[in-house]
Motif scaffolding. Structure first.
Motif, PDB file in Angstrom:
ATOM      1  N   LYS A  43       0.844  -1.207   0.000  1.00  0.00           N
ATOM      2  CA  LYS A  43       0.000   0.000   0.000  1.00  0.00           C
ATOM      3  C   LYS A  43       0.876   1.253   0.000  1.00  0.00           C
ATOM      4  N   GLU A  44       0.249   2.351  -0.345  1.00  0.00           N
ATOM      5  CA  GLU A  44       0.933   3.645  -0.334  1.00  0.00           C
ATOM      6  C   GLU A  44       1.525   3.880   1.060  1.00  0.00           C
ATOM      7  N   GLY A  45       2.781   4.280   1.110  1.00  0.00           N
ATOM      8  CA  GLY A  45       3.405   4.577   2.410  1.00  0.00           C
ATOM      9  C   GLY A  45       4.073   3.384   3.072  1.00  0.00           C
ATOM     10  N   GLU A  46       3.825   2.192   2.555  1.00  0.00           N
ATOM     11  CA  GLU A  46       4.470   1.014   3.149  1.00  0.00           C
ATOM     12  C   GLU A  46       5.880   0.851   2.585  1.00  0.00           C
ATOM     13  N   SER A  47       6.761   0.307   3.422  1.00  0.00           N
ATOM     14  CA  SER A  47       8.161   0.171   3.012  1.00  0.00           C
ATOM     15  C   SER A  47       8.669  -1.225   3.369  1.00  0.00           C
ATOM     16  N   VAL A  48       9.894  -1.505   2.943  1.00  0.00           N
ATOM     17  CA  VAL A  48      10.514  -2.775   3.301  1.00  0.00           C
ATOM     18  C   VAL A  48      10.550  -2.897   4.828  1.00  0.00           C
ATOM     19  N   ALA A  49      10.895  -1.785   5.492  1.00  0.00           N
ATOM     20  CA  ALA A  49      10.992  -1.821   6.956  1.00  0.00           C
ATOM     21  C   ALA A  49       9.638  -2.102   7.594  1.00  0.00           C
ATOM     22  N   SER A  50       8.582  -1.419   7.122  1.00  0.00           N
ATOM     23  CA  SER A  50       7.276  -1.600   7.765  1.00  0.00           C
ATOM     24  C   SER A  50       6.720  -2.997   7.480  1.00  0.00           C
ATOM     25  N   LEU A  51       6.948  -3.496   6.269  1.00  0.00           N
ATOM     26  CA  LEU A  51       6.468  -4.850   5.960  1.00  0.00           C
ATOM     27  C   LEU A  51       7.319  -5.899   6.679  1.00  0.00           C
ATOM     28  N   GLY A  52       8.609  -5.594   6.817  1.00  0.00           N
ATOM     29  CA  GLY A  52       9.496  -6.496   7.563  1.00  0.00           C
ATOM     30  C   GLY A  52       9.003  -6.686   8.991  1.00  0.00           C
ATOM     31  N   ARG A 112       6.291 -12.767  10.638  1.00  0.00           N
ATOM     32  CA  ARG A 112       6.279 -13.636  11.807  1.00  0.00           C
ATOM     33  C   ARG A 112       7.288 -14.763  11.581  1.00  0.00           C
ATOM     34  N   GLY A 113       7.379 -15.647  12.541  1.00  0.00           N
ATOM     35  CA  GLY A 113       8.278 -16.787  12.378  1.00  0.00           C
ATOM     36  C   GLY A 113       9.534 -16.641  13.208  1.00  0.00           C
ATOM     37  N   PRO A 114      10.323 -17.725  13.255  1.00  0.00           N
ATOM     38  CA  PRO A 114      11.476 -17.745  14.155  1.00  0.00           C
ATOM     39  C   PRO A 114      12.715 -16.998  13.658  1.00  0.00           C
ATOM     40  N   ALA A 115      12.733 -16.548  12.413  1.00  0.00           N
ATOM     41  CA  ALA A 115      13.941 -15.865  11.910  1.00  0.00           C
ATOM     42  C   ALA A 115      14.212 -14.605  12.732  1.00  0.00           C
ATOM     43  N   ALA A 116      15.456 -14.416  13.121  1.00  0.00           N
ATOM     44  CA  ALA A 116      15.810 -13.255  13.934  1.00  0.00           C
ATOM     45  C   ALA A 116      15.770 -11.987  13.079  1.00  0.00           C
ATOM     46  N   ASP A 117      16.350 -12.058  11.891  1.00  0.00           N
ATOM     47  CA  ASP A 117      16.404 -10.898  11.003  1.00  0.00           C
ATOM     48  C   ASP A 117      15.219 -10.961  10.043  1.00  0.00           C
ATOM     49  N   LYS A 118      14.088 -10.419  10.504  1.00  0.00           N
ATOM     50  CA  LYS A 118      12.859 -10.553   9.717  1.00  0.00           C
ATOM     51  C   LYS A 118      12.884  -9.703   8.450  1.00  0.00           C
ATOM     52  N   GLU A 119      13.459  -8.513   8.550  1.00  0.00           N
ATOM     53  CA  GLU A 119      13.536  -7.665   7.360  1.00  0.00           C
ATOM     54  C   GLU A 119      14.463  -8.318   6.328  1.00  0.00           C
ATOM     55  N   GLY A 120      15.537  -8.937   6.810  1.00  0.00           N
ATOM     56  CA  GLY A 120      16.462  -9.628   5.900  1.00  0.00           C
ATOM     57  C   GLY A 120      15.758 -10.767   5.181  1.00  0.00           C
ATOM     58  N   LEU A 121      14.961 -11.513   5.912  1.00  0.00           N
ATOM     59  CA  LEU A 121      14.227 -12.617   5.296  1.00  0.00           C
ATOM     60  C   LEU A 121      13.201 -12.090   4.296  1.00  0.00           C
TER      61      LEU A 121
END
Ligand SMILES: [Zn+2]
Length: 477
Positions: free
Chosen positions: A431-440, A444-453
């Protein structure tokens, strides 16, 4: 006389040919037989088949299309989606082909899936002989310290303390030579082009696989993946692009990519471990089939391996959970003394109950460290085993961890067990205004680096941004 000699030499030539070829010149019937015999083992080793009519039909369609345009269209190709988060694909003689859930999640479009299938079946169509590959088992850190404490009979050997596993269980699945890999890439690309798929997708997927592999080795455990059997480097990706350039030139119309269809198919697919294999949520581990739940103490980082669950603390204390077979209804105390720690001196031995189940606890001490062992009744023929291991000097930490763990083991009612849910992949529109950071942050899930995943799953480089209206994959509850 002459005639006879000639006849003999023709016969010899034929005999020599088949001898030279050895296993790689099997008849089609022999190949099919090998594939059929290995198939159930493969499915079992890799977490079972993932049954989802929508996804199964999708991969079968792609398989049929690529198979039809392969160099051996006569083979009766079949494909199975394996219910594992590992990113992997392979094919057996006879046309038995496999892709994992993990690979479907990573692929961005139908053409990439076609590329993987094309590559794998090329090993079959070109009759590549598999080389034996030694499994890389290297858990040096803990194994070095504890190797002497934990012998093979305890079931917690130094080798077993990590959870790298031998993927190449059978020689058929072992690695191919580099030349074979290049040839399979090339044949796969040609088959894609003939089938009308965009051949550059092959190189795109190789790039995603490289990014995923890098992400994994930098983050959590290095789980067995496609790269353990497929060498990868920049040169290979560059070569795939070159081959795709020339294959693409011969295509009458632009190749099909199929992003929408692929995303539609994988939307809702289980992501990560299946409920059957056990789900990690933070410090909690839940397993539906075992009706088991436990929380590891604060400071421990859980890792769900193929054959065991491990949790490590920065202070080198490690928790291991696994299952073992037992003589029918043998008491946990007898199992612990007679099988698990046979021949070893156990201290602090006690019979006890854990959440109502019969159990036994004992401690193994050597000059190298300590192993606190807990065996719990896990059904008629099964024992659940919890071990807390620590190097010398950390004995009290190990004992404290076991005390905490004992209180945190819960057996579930069928209703509670049925409520365990795996994570799922969701396809959402940016959506408008959403970014990699906000979606990151929504991952959910066990990965520590969620934005990286998030970046890796969506093929986004470190500096790539998102455009509103594009569709992305998210891991959700
Ligand atoms: Zn290969």
């Amino acid at each position: 006389m002459m005639k006879r000699v000639k006849l003999i030499s023709v016969f010899c030539l034929a005999a020599t040919l088949s001898a030279c070829g050895g296993a790689t010149l099997m008849s089609e019937a022999e190949e099919a037989k090998i594939g059929a015999a290995q198939h159930p083992n493969i499915v079992r080793e890799y977490g079972g088949a993932y049954i989802d009519p929508k996804i199964n039909a999708y991969v079968e369609t792609v398989m049929a299309r690529i198979g039809r345009f392969s160099d051996r269209p006569d083979i009766d190709y079949r494909i199975t989606v394996l219910d594992t988060p590992m990113v992997n694909a392979f094919a057996l003689p006879g046309g038995y082909t496999y892709v994992t859930r993990g690979l479907l999640a990573l692929a961005d479009n139908e053409a990439e899936l076609a590329g993987v299938i094309g590559h794998e079946i090329a090993h079959v169509t070109a009759r590549h002989g598999a080389r034996r590959q030694t499994a890389a088992v290297g858990t040096a850190v803990v194994a070095g310290v504890l190797g002497a404490v934990l012998n093979a009979r305890t079931g917690l050997s130094g080798r077993a303390t990590g959870d790298l596993l031998n993927v190449g269980g059978s020689a058929i699945l072992a690695g191919y030579s580099r030349d074979n890999e290049y040839e399979a890439d090339n044949l796969g690309i040609k088959a894609m082009a003939r089938a009308g798929y965009e051949p550059h997708a092959q190189g795109e997927l190789l790039t995603s696989l490289a990014a995923f592999s890098k992400f994994q080795s930098g983050g959590q455990e290095a789980s067995a993946n496609w790269f353990s059997s497929h060498p990868n480097n920049e040169a290979r990706i560059a070569k795939a692009r070159q081959k795709a350039d020339s294959a693409g030139k011969k295509m009458p119309t632009p190749g099909q990519i199929g992003t929408d269809r692929h995303l539609q198919m994988i939307d809702g697919m289980v992501y990560g471990d299946s409920a059957r294999a056990g789900i990690m949520r933070g410090r909690r581990y839940e397993h539906a089939a075992l009706a088991l739940r436990f929380d590891v103490p604060r400071g421990f980082k859980l890792n769900n391996g193929q054959t065991r669950v491990t949790a490590k603390h920065d202070n080198d204390v490690q928790i291991i959970f696994d299952l073992d077979a037992r003589i029918a209804n043998e008491a946990p105390a007898a199992y612990l003394r007679g099988t698990w720690a046979t021949g070893q001196r156990l201290s602090g031995f006690q019979d006890l109950k854990i959440d109502g189940r019969q159990a036994a606890l004992g401690t193994l001490k050597t000059q190298n460290g300590i192993a606190v062992l807990l065996a719990i009744d896990g059904g008629e023929k099964q024992i659940m085993r919890f071990g807390v291991l620590a190097p010398r000097g950390r004995e009290s930490d190990a004992e404290a961890a076991m005390a905490s763990l004992r209180r945190a083991i819960d057996f579930l009612t069928p209703r509670q067990a049925g409520a365990i849910r795996p994570y799922r992949l969701r396809v959402v529109t940016v959506k408008e205004g959403e970014s990699v950071a906000s979606l990151g942050r929504r991952m959910r899930g066990p990965a520590a680096d969620k934005e990286g995943l998030f970046r890796v799953l969506n093929g986004l480089g470190q500096n790539d941004t998102l455009a509103a209206g594009s569709r992305v994959k998210l891991v959700s509850d």
